[in-house]
Design a protein around this motif. Structure first.
Motif, mmCIF file in Angstrom:
data_model
loop_
_atom_site.group_PDB
_atom_site.id
_atom_site.type_symbol
_atom_site.label_atom_id
_atom_site.label_comp_id
_atom_site.label_asym_id
_atom_site.label_seq_id
_atom_site.Cartn_x
_atom_site.Cartn_y
_atom_site.Cartn_z
ATOM 1 N N UNK A 161 -1.531 -3.027 -8.014
ATOM 2 C CA UNK A 161 -2.950 -3.179 -7.876
ATOM 3 C C UNK A 161 -3.520 -4.556 -8.051
ATOM 4 N N UNK A 218 -2.201 -6.905 -5.033
ATOM 5 C CA UNK A 218 -2.942 -6.574 -3.985
ATOM 6 C C UNK A 218 -4.372 -7.223 -4.114
ATOM 7 N N UNK A 219 -4.907 -7.317 -5.453
ATOM 8 C CA UNK A 219 -6.201 -7.945 -5.803
ATOM 9 C C UNK A 219 -6.030 -9.391 -5.689
ATOM 10 N N UNK A 272 0.904 -1.261 0.252
ATOM 11 C CA UNK A 272 0.207 -0.064 -0.087
ATOM 12 C C UNK A 272 0.969 1.368 0.056
ATOM 13 N N UNK A 291 -7.120 -7.753 2.892
ATOM 14 C CA UNK A 291 -7.047 -6.469 3.971
ATOM 15 C C UNK A 291 -8.198 -6.586 4.867
ATOM 16 N N UNK A 322 -13.055 -8.285 -4.565
ATOM 17 C CA UNK A 322 -11.814 -8.772 -5.167
ATOM 18 C C UNK A 322 -11.637 -9.540 -6.524
ATOM 19 N N UNK A 351 -0.092 -0.689 -11.777
ATOM 20 C CA UNK A 351 -1.042 -1.435 -12.231
ATOM 21 C C UNK A 351 -0.678 -2.967 -11.821
#
Lengths: 853, 249
Positions: free
Chosen positions: B87, B90-91, B63, B96, B116, B84
């Motif tokens: 992201x 994270x997805x 993050x 989280x 997600x 990109x």
């Protein structure tokens, strides 16, 4: 400074960005209004100066007392005066000089063979008055005309037609006259009297070509000896004038000209612009209201805290209103400045695109400043009032809840009220249109329909957005689904945002539908009433142009290809005391080129003392077949005419038809406005048209058009008008766009945390931008759909109301392509509006967004 | 080498330095921290206010970015990724749970859980999602919206969402900070159970010794440095260690 004011101003300073949209909306509305008023004043002043210049050396004007004014025209037709009066006037003590002013229409043909001017301002020809005091034009180069065929033209016209001293060209009076340019003239130091073209010829030529017979002049200009008072001069002249002739001062004459321009052009023009400022401001009202409503909602927590700390309702309300006032005052003041800029810009722009505006310094009246300022402030404060009161009502313990889904707008009461209003509106409109034609109830119904749409908006937005957005889930997956739900989040807000666009789109569609209907009407008129094969006319507009030579129709008649060629001329007379336009033609031949519908009586037997009348007009004037109408002509003579025929269709033929023989004794400058030609059997349109064109070329080259082309060219003016309307409405759409952008920006701000979360769990920037864009598009689609529906309905109302109010039948048409373009423009506005908010949202720092309280 | 590490370490940071601001006002939130979070374990990060524990978690989760040093999720060096790819990581590979629930108010419970996966356009593993719903005990609330749930229920939705895409590691930032003790206990039990029964990895930042005691291991931070690790913690041991940390040595 008291606490509420200080709080308001602080919060304004902190959240400046939130008010950018509001500021712009007020700014644009006020600027447009100011620009319109300033331009109106400036134009009026310019025309004032122009006419005063034109008559500055003229102390008195002698002319015939009576003018015949036909409906829909401000400028009457005046009978000419006898030039013999010049001697009489000259003999009056105190008169230094007197000159006849012989004037008529005369259009010059430029070096490229195309006529100069004719699209609005007059194209004049007259005698070159040698007394410099009485002639508003001054020789700039060359010399005055001395021999027949020599002319002086104003420098502006010469430039436009690339004509120089020594050039020979054609002057259409409307009979083509070969003229040689011997001098160039200026008007008040400029190249001309605005865009008016002027050709000065010898007095003999002017009498020959511009009047029906020599010895007649439009007026006599008089110059006084030094020290003679103008009033005194007029009194002295009046005492020697015969009955029916009057004298007025030069000032009065100038004032009359200004008033005429004002009535027939300026006031229409400024009213037109004011209506559009009104639309823009109405759209702005929605945007401003929405901004304040959102800002107040977002500040619930702050306001709750203030209330808990002991702030009174009144103080919270006052602090919000202070913000509104500050925005209103600064935006309106900026708008004033912007408006003056707009006026200056337009003044420079209009002549460039061919609008006939004279130059002159900007006239900025007190009213032009105070009115827009007041309107801007009132609109802004009124829009903020309800949100401000709501802010005051914030409960001290307002829940510190997350921004959530608010469906308060979609209440049952609202649905019922809105539906009731719409039903009533439709009923009222239908009654006003269909049962007893009344513009008032139709107009009231239209206004009520608008209000109904606005009330019903929040209810409708839920349904419509759900429907419009349904494919998004499938096409755009979770991004589309999120966008759709965001648009549904606050129906009230969505509706208010969309309403601004809806009004803009509704007005655009209204004009589009009305324009298309007018075109369809003209098309229908031509196809119903015009039975000929080709029409010959000169493309002109307003007071310009010189018409067609009356010799053209007979010349065409002699062609072997032509069966019938009928020229239509225009005359005026008072029919039983009412000014009316007459169609001067060969009534016997008329039926072969025009469909007059059901004809009672005998058109070929009108003779020198008969006339044919449109049936509706005849009923109005209580004329019956065989009855008598008393016609008073411009020469003052009143003669009885027998009604020998009645007909049904007046669209092209006019309300009264008389023969050329009957008109000849009273005629002024002769011109036909249209020559309708029917070919002999077996002649193809192409061959016939070519033959007609060949002859027409000798008469100043007017346009020869087939029926379809003629119908189309009649509609050309409508397209021009629509273009202007679209340009003006672009402003309203722009304000609506700003409103959407502002709402989105505020929404993005409000949802910072949610957006941060989406980014944290894996929404890409592109997905986030798409989500904001789709939300914007959905709101825009809602507004556009409502606007199209409302606009089409109002267009229909306007067409039906016009149909009821006039003799001719109106056709209603829905132009699918144009309306599709309007819809696309609405959607494009939505896409454009989302650009910045989407960009900002995508730039959000994920961490900060998640951490934001 | 990388694959071996990846098998045993779900996430790690090496010589992590994070400096906020510049010049006189510069703050070193992380001052050369190296720590790895073993796969299949529940690790708590503890430390006094300003110790850098949240910064450590944000940087480890992608993050936030480090000033120097490196952060890894499995075998992927986060510093090599653009926005990109980060992201997408994270997805797909990180979950989280935030202190303030952070559910999307317009989506239903079920939609929030699969968010997600939906963003990735993947159907996910329906059996796993179904099992998750039962684990967090929200089967009868699937079509409710977040506003209709209690805080504890909302946080359980957030937990389910965090695990929905089979992430390598779930980061939880003070997940019980906004909850009463009973709801907090439920959420912590849920995290612990999920790790032990399904072999998932959880890294949790907390300042509450009771919460931290649910973890398999606690790492202690102070002044941006790793100062201690503790296996099989109990609230009392943690409290003692924390007291020692707060007394200037």
């Amino acid at each position: 400074m008291n606490a509420s004011v200080r709080l308001g101003l602080t919060s304004l300073r902190t959240h400046r960005r939130r008010f950018a949209g509001t500021f712009l909306a007020v700014f644009l509305g006020v600027a447009f209004l100011t620009g319109t008023l300033v331009m109106g004043d400036t134009l009026k002043a310019s025309f004032d100066t122009m006419f005063a210049d034109a008559t500055s050396g003229t102390d008195a004007v002698v002319r015939s007392a009576d003018a015949i004014t036909t409906p829909g025209e401000a400028q009457g037709v005046r009978q000419p005066v006898d030039t013999a009066l010049v001697r009489t006037v000259e003999a009056v003590p105190g008169v230094a000089a007197a000159a006849p002013n012989i004037q008529g229409a005369g259009q010059l043909v430029g070096a490229d063979g195309k006529p100069i001017g004719g699209q609005g301002p007059p194209t004049l020809a007259g005698n070159w008055i040698t007394d410099p005091g009485l002639n508003p034009y001054r020789l700039a180069e060359g010399r005055a005309p001395r021999a027949s065929g020599e002319v002086v033209v104003n420098r502006g016209a010469a430039k436009k037609g690339s004509l120089h001293i020594g050039d020979t060209t054609t002057l259409r009076t409307p009979d083509p006259v070969r003229v040689t340019i011997v001098g160039l003239a200026t008007f008040g130091g400029e190249d001309g009297m605005a865009q008016v073209t002027f050709t000065g010829m010898t007095r003999a030529d002017a009498e020959k070509y511009l009047t029906a017979r020599p010895g007649r002049a439009a007026s006599i200009q008089v110059r006084a000896e030094p020290g003679i008072d103008r009033r005194e001069l007029v009194d002295r002249i009046t005492s020697v004038l015969p009955a029916g002739v009057e004298a007025i001062t030069g000032d009065e004459s100038a004032q009359e000209s200004t008033d005429e321009i004002s009535a027939q052009f300026l006031s229409v023009f400024t009213t037109f612009l004011l209506v559009f400022s009104g639309v823009a401001l109405l759209v702005a009202t929605f945007s401003i209201h929405n901004t304040f409503a959102i800002v107040v909602a977002q500040r619930t927590r702050d306001n709750a805290l203030l209330r808990a700390l002991g702030a009174a309702r009144r103080q919270i309300t006052a602090s919000t209103l202070t913000e509104a006032t500050a925005v209103a005052v600064t935006a309106s003041a900026a708008g004033l400045a912007g408006g003056i800029g707009i006026a200056a810009g337009l003044q420079a722009l209009f002549p460039a695109i061919g609008f006939p505006f004279p130059d002159g310094t900007l006239v900025i009246g007190t009213l032009s400043l105070l009115l827009p300022l007041a309107v801007g402030i009132v609109v802004c404060l009124a829009s903020a009032l309800v949100p401000a009161l709501r802010a005051g009502r914030t409960a001290p313990l307002a829940a510190l809840r997350e921004t959530s889904v608010d469906t308060s707008g979609a209440s049952r009461t609202r649905a019922v009220t809105g539906a009731g209003m719409l039903a009533l509106a439709v009923a009222l409109t239908l009654a006003g249109v269909l049962i007893t034609p009344s513009l008032w109830s139709a107009g009231g119904g239209a206004a009520l329909a608008l209000a109904g749409f606005v009330v019903l908006g929040p209810v409708a937005s839920t349904t419509v957005v759900r429907f419009l957005g349904a494919p998004l889930d499938r096409l755009r997956g979770v991004t589309g689904g999120l966008a759709r739900r965001n648009a549904l989040r606050s129906p009230k807000r969505t509706a208010a945002t969309a309403s601004a666009l809806m009004i803009g789109v509704a007005v655009v569609s209204l004009f589009t539908v009305f324009g298309a209907s007018l075109k369809a009407t003209m098309d229908q008129t031509v196809s119903r009433s015009f039975a000929g094969d080709v029409a010959v006319s000169t493309p002109s507009f307003g007071a310009g142009g010189s018409g067609l030579s009356p010799a053209l129709a007979p010349a065409l008649q002699r062609l072997p290809e032509v069966d019938t060629a009928v020229g239509l001329g225009r005359g005026v007379a008072k029919v039983d005391g009412h000014g009316r336009a007459l169609t001067v033609t060969d009534p016997a031949a008329l039926r072969r080129t025009f469909d007059l519908g059901d004809v009672q009586g005998d058109l070929s037997a009108l003779g020198g003392d008969g006339l044919a009348v449109d049936r509706t007009e005849a009923e109005r004037q209580h004329l019956t077949l065989g009855g008598t109408a008393r016609l008073t002509f411009t020469d003052g003579r009143t003669l009885p005419f027998t009604v020998r025929a009645l007909y049904d269709r007046s669209e092209l033929a006019g309300e009264y038809v008389i023969t050329r023989a009957a008109w000849a004794p009273h005629r002024t400058q002769d011109a036909d406005t249209l020559v309708a030609v029917a070919f002999a059997d077996g002649v193809s349109t192409a061959d016939g048209k070519a033959a007609v064109e060949q002859v027409a070329a000798r008469f100043g080259n007017p346009e020869v058009q087939t029926r379809a082309e003629y119908a189309q060219s009649s509609a050309r003016g409508i397209d021009m008008m629509l273009t202007l309307v679209y340009a003006l409405l672009a402003l309203a759409v722009l304000i609506a766009l700003l409103g959407i952008a502002n709402t989105l920006t505020l929404a993005v701000h409000e949802r910072t945390r949610e957006l941060g979360l989406l980014r944290a769990v894996g929404q890409t920037r592109a997905q986030l931008r798409a989500m904001v864009r789709w939300e914007s598009l959905l709101v825009a689609a809602f507004g556009t759909a409502g606007g199209l529906g409302l606009g089409a309905f109002l267009g229909w109302v306007l067409v039906e109301a016009s149909d009821g109010a006039s003799d001719s039948a109106f056709a209603f048409a829905l132009p699918p392509v144009r309306l599709a373009v309007v819809a696309l423009v609405g959607l494009a506005a939505g896409a454009l509006a989302s650009l910045r908010p989407a960009h900002r949202a995508a730039r959000l720092d994920v961490l900060r967004a998640v951490a934001t309280e | 080498m990388t694959t071996v590490t990846a098998a045993r370490t779900a996430a790690r940071v090496v010589d992590a330095v994070k400096v906020y601001g510049a010049g006189d006002t510069a703050v070193r939130a992380l001052d050369g921290v190296s720590v790895d979070f073993p796969a299949g374990r529940f690790t708590a990060i503890m430390g006094p206010s300003g110790s850098g524990k949240s910064t450590l978690m944000h940087c480890a989760a992608g993050l936030d970015t480090l000033t120097s040093g490196s952060a890894w999720i499995g075998g992927t060096d986060l510093s090599t990724l653009d926005d990109r790819r980060l992201t997408a990581l994270r997805r797909d590979r990180v979950g989280f749970v935030f202190q303030a629930f952070n559910l999307v108010p317009t989506l239903t419970v079920a939609e929030n859980i699969t968010l997600p996966l939906d963003l990735a356009g993947s159907p996910g593993d329906p059996e796993w999602i179904d099992a998750l719903v039962d684990v967090v005990g929200l089967r009868d609330r699937l079509h409710h919206r977040p506003a209709q749930l209690s805080g504890g229920q909302q946080q359980r939705v957030a937990v389910a969402r965090a695990f929905a895409s089979h992430p390598d590691v779930v980061f939880a930032d003070e997940p019980t900070g906004n909850l009463d003790s009973r709801s907090g206990e439920e959420v912590l039990g849920l995290l612990g159970r999920t790790v032990r029964h399904t072999g998932r990895t959880v890294v949790m930042v907390t300042h509450d010794p009771v919460a931290a005691a649910h973890a398999d291991e606690v790492v202690f931070l102070a002044d941006g440095r790793l100062v201690d690790r503790m296996e099989n913690p109990t609230p009392d041991r943690i409290l003692d260690r924390m007291k020692a940390l707060e007394v200037p040595s």
